[in-house]
Enzyme design. Structure first.
Site, PDB file in Angstrom:
ATOM      1  N   CYS A  52       0.892  -1.164   0.000  1.00 10.29           N
ATOM      2  CA  CYS A  52       0.000   0.000   0.000  1.00 10.29           C
ATOM      3  C   CYS A  52       0.925   1.207   0.000  1.00 10.29           C
ATOM      4  O   CYS A  52       1.543   1.515   1.016  1.00 10.29           O
ATOM      5  CB  CYS A  52      -0.903   0.015   1.224  1.00 10.29           C
ATOM      6  SG  CYS A  52      -1.822   1.568   1.365  1.00 10.29           S
ATOM      7  N   CYS A 110      -0.540   4.258   2.395  1.00 12.93           N
ATOM      8  CA  CYS A 110      -0.605   4.189   3.862  1.00 12.93           C
ATOM      9  C   CYS A 110      -0.281   2.767   4.317  1.00 12.93           C
ATOM     10  O   CYS A 110       0.863   2.333   4.178  1.00 12.93           O
ATOM     11  CB  CYS A 110      -1.967   4.673   4.371  1.00 12.93           C
ATOM     12  SG  CYS A 110      -3.393   3.961   3.519  1.00 12.93           S
ATOM     13  N   SER A 111      -1.274   2.032   4.839  1.00 10.61           N
ATOM     14  CA  SER A 111      -0.993   0.684   5.328  1.00 10.61           C
ATOM     15  C   SER A 111      -2.176  -0.247   5.101  1.00 10.61           C
ATOM     16  O   SER A 111      -2.456  -1.095   5.926  1.00 10.61           O
ATOM     17  CB  SER A 111      -0.625   0.738   6.811  1.00 10.61           C
ATOM     18  OG  SER A 111      -1.681   1.352   7.538  1.00 10.61           O
ATOM     19  N   CYS A 112      -2.891  -0.083   3.970  1.00  6.93           N
ATOM     20  CA  CYS A 112      -3.993  -0.994   3.645  1.00  6.93           C
ATOM     21  C   CYS A 112      -3.442  -2.425   3.635  1.00  6.93           C
ATOM     22  O   CYS A 112      -2.375  -2.678   3.078  1.00  6.93           O
ATOM     23  CB  CYS A 112      -4.569  -0.679   2.264  1.00  6.93           C
ATOM     24  SG  CYS A 112      -5.289   0.969   2.137  1.00  6.93           S
TER      25      CYS A 112
END
Lengths: 112, 212
Positions: free
Chosen positions: B112, B115-117
């Site tokens: 991702c 961000c941090s999906c």
């Protein structure tokens, strides 16, 4: 036996945006826009040519609108698109086969 | 009960530094939400329980089932979320799941960049390196180099397919089943499947098998 949709004899006209704007195999360009706010299209793919890999079903809320608390009536389609890594990065050192896959909301895609 | 009498000093069990700006902001917002009765204190604790119950063991179970059950594998590749729900793995949000199958011709890697999906319902919280900028930036820019730093060499005639999750889709890599596991039970297979294999930074390796 499932009922065919639309049922025979019914002439249903779909509203604008109900049908996906693109289909698998279509060539598209990712828009070049730099709006103020929170956007889910990474800058590194803007302006790049891509091929539609698949239409994401069901239609979904536009995440960028949802980010501002707005989501009423703004569902649309996401498209999973493919971009060769050689097209993204000049001088890419890996195989010509290597690719990026990413979902882009239809408001960011332009027909080529 | 032990006879530990606490006559000696202990190191601090947790960070005892004064709270920072965002920590204070989080506390203030949480207290306001509770005071205005928009949420109950138990709801936050409950959500932490939900997240704590999600670990790579769930993803490993999904992968092992796909390896032994062709029908399940087909349903998993068609609709990842529905197939996980079939096994009782619930999705507590609106995210969908695309399961990406590694083959002799394609190796999938997930990232991702924004961000941090991450497929939290099936894998739990992402590792720190997955959220850090070097991995996020380099996975799409030089995936082969990143993979080799994880000890994974992919031949030139195999496509590296990097999937960048940005919105509502999450990804789970379905690794290749290693040769020599034909006689393994579903549980033995699941024990071999690591978190990193389901992110796509390593392959499932027979030598890394955890004997149960």
């Amino acid at each position: 036996m499932p009922i065919p949709f639309p049922a025979p004899g019914l002439n249903v006209v779909k509203a604008l945006g109900e049908e996906p704007a693109f289909k698998a195999g279509d060539s598209v360009r990712i828009s070049v826009r730099y709006p103020v706010g929170h956007y889910r299209v990474p800058a590194y793919i803007r302006g790049k040519l891509a091929t539609v890999d698949a239409v994401m079903e069901p239609p979904a809320v536009n995440n960028e609108e949802e980010g501002f608390g707005r989501n009423a009536g703004c569902k649309g389609h996401y498209f999973r698109v493919a971009i060769p890594l050689t097209a993204l990065w000049p001088g890419y050192a890996g195989s010509l086969l290597d690719s990026l896959r990413i979902e882009v909301f239809e408001t960011w895609l332009e027909r080529v | 009960m032990d006879d530990h009498d606490h006559s000696h000093p202990h190191p601090a069990a947790a960070d005892e530094a004064p709270p920072g700006y965002y920590e204070i902001m989080e506390t203030a917002i949480r207290e306001l939400l509770i005071e205005k009765k928009l949420i109950a204190p138990g709801e936050i604790r409950r959500q932490i329980e939900v997240l704590d119950s999600r670990t790579p063991a769930l993803g490993a179970k999904v992968v092992a089932r796909a390896w032994v059950d062709p029908g399940f594998r087909a349903r998993l590749l068609t609709n990842g979320r529905a197939a996980c729900e079939e096994l009782g793995i619930s999705f507590y949000d609106d995210t969908q799941l695309i399961v990406l199958e590694n083959t002799d011709k394609v190796h999938n890697l997930i990232v991702c960049t924004l961000c941090s999906c991450y497929p939290r319902p099936v894998l739990g919280l992402p590792p720190d390196w997955y959220k850090a900028r070097p991995y996020r930036a380099r996975a799409v820019r030089e995936p082969r180099k990143v993979l080799s730093e994880f000890g994974t060499e992919i031949p030139e005639d195999v496509e590296i397919r990097v999937s960048d999750s940005t919105a509502i889709q999450r990804y789970l890599v379905l690794p290749q089943r290693p040769a020599g596991t034909e006689d393994f039970t579903e549980e033995q297979l699941a024990a071999m499947v690591t978190r990193d294999a389901m992110i796509g930074v390593v392959k499932v390796n027979l030598e890394h098998r955890i004997d149960s």
